[in-house]
Design an enzyme around this catalytic site. Sequence first.
Site, short mmCIF file in Angstrom:
data_model
loop_
_atom_site.label_atom_id
_atom_site.label_comp_id
_atom_site.label_asym_id
_atom_site.label_seq_id
_atom_site.Cartn_x
_atom_site.Cartn_y
_atom_site.Cartn_z
N ILE A 102 20.51 7.53 19.94
CA ILE A 102 21.84 7.05 20.35
C ILE A 102 22.84 7.24 19.21
CG2 ILE A 102 23.21 5.08 21.17
CD1 ILE A 102 20.73 3.97 22.52
N ASP A 129 21.26 5.20 8.04
CA ASP A 129 19.89 4.99 8.50
C ASP A 129 19.00 4.79 7.28
OD1 ASP A 129 18.58 5.80 11.55
OD2 ASP A 129 17.18 5.48 9.90
N ILE A 136 23.85 -2.46 20.13
CA ILE A 136 23.16 -1.79 21.25
C ILE A 136 21.66 -2.10 21.22
CG2 ILE A 136 22.69 0.44 22.35
CD1 ILE A 136 25.21 1.56 21.30
N GLY A 193 22.16 3.06 12.21
CA GLY A 193 21.09 3.61 13.03
C GLY A 193 21.54 5.00 13.45
N HIS A 251 20.89 -7.69 30.28
CA HIS A 251 20.68 -6.25 30.41
C HIS A 251 19.48 -5.94 31.30
CE1 HIS A 251 20.51 -2.10 29.59
NE2 HIS A 251 19.66 -2.13 28.60
N ASN A 265 18.00 -3.39 21.40
CA ASN A 265 17.31 -4.29 22.34
C ASN A 265 16.40 -5.28 21.61
OD1 ASN A 265 18.11 -3.82 24.98
ND2 ASN A 265 16.87 -1.97 25.15
N GLY A 288 19.47 7.37 15.04
CA GLY A 288 18.44 7.96 15.89
C GLY A 288 19.08 8.69 17.06
#
Length: 319
Positions: A14, A34, A119, A10, A176, A121, A12
Amino acid sequence: MARKKIALIGSGMIGGTLAHLAAMRELGDIVLFDIAEGIPQGKALDIAQAGPVDDFDANLKGSSDYSDIEGADVCIVTAGVARKPGMSRDDLLGINLKVMKSVGEGIKAHAPNAFVICITNPLDAMVWALREFSGLPHNMVVGMAGVLDSARFRHFLAEEFQVSVEDVTAFVLGGHGDTMVPVVEYSTVAGVPIPDLIKMGWSTKERIDAIVKRTRGGGGEIVALLKTGSAYYAPATSAIAMAESFLKDKNRVLPCAAHLTGQYGVDNLYVGVPCVLGAGGVEKVVEIELNAEAKANFQVSVDAVKELLDACKQIDGSL
Ligand code: TXD
């Protein structure tokens, strides 16, 4: 000694920030992965061109091919869809579960010895699913949320007490965001617990309660301000602290979503608890005696995670 290899799955907001931080700290060579054409390659090149100015040596590569993460020491996973305003973390469940499947299989095939930090969600469910799909040992797969939640809490407390953030420690448990459980008795300014600081007149219970509430909604507060996307500077910094503790065998005590096997009365779930992170991944879960209020709040958190896992199992029958 060969440099360590850090794979960022990923690339993006972050993922890009992680790459920049890891490069500046010379944690190792970096692969940005990615599915979005050109993004990982573009960010890799951009960050590499900061090297001569900032004096860091790190090879950066952008890729959409899992074979490029071969042999990675650390994988940090942010792949998926970020929360948009009005969207709950749980709305993301279906989309991001599919993403975890492909990422888990990629890690299993190419980086089975890595320390994996998830990380994406909804965190507590995604880290569990990622572990299932990857088949890696439970101690080598953790979720990042607690370091961020406690950093937010520490920031607000430092403002309240007018002291340096360096001297504020926070102890948080649970899921979280909304269901996080800050344990105020174990949160301190230079070792002095918050209840004592209240007695000393530094704050009031009402003000601390308001800070706890703001911390729980900390992600949403930033989403509402940014309008597109969610927080990325502090989340990336938090994951880098975890990666660094593993890579340098620092044994830092950091709150992580870790696999519990009976600790805090929880079995076979990923929930946020303080962990010792070293070369062996999660080397120890710090289990403290909770008071009645914290216990009740922790249970709410655990129930929320269980509910999410049930929803995951409904969506994907292989889980
Ligand atoms: O504390 C925490 N755990 C969090 C979590 C704090 C803040 C944000 N949190 C979550 O992290 C957020 O809800 C998202 O699920 C992730 C990543 O957030 P980010 O802001 O980096 O999202 P972006 O910018 O949308 O980046 C996601 C990238 C994007 O470039 C996609 O093309 C890519 O993921 N993507 C994939 N990469 C690889 N493989 C697959 N299948 C894939 N699908 C999307």
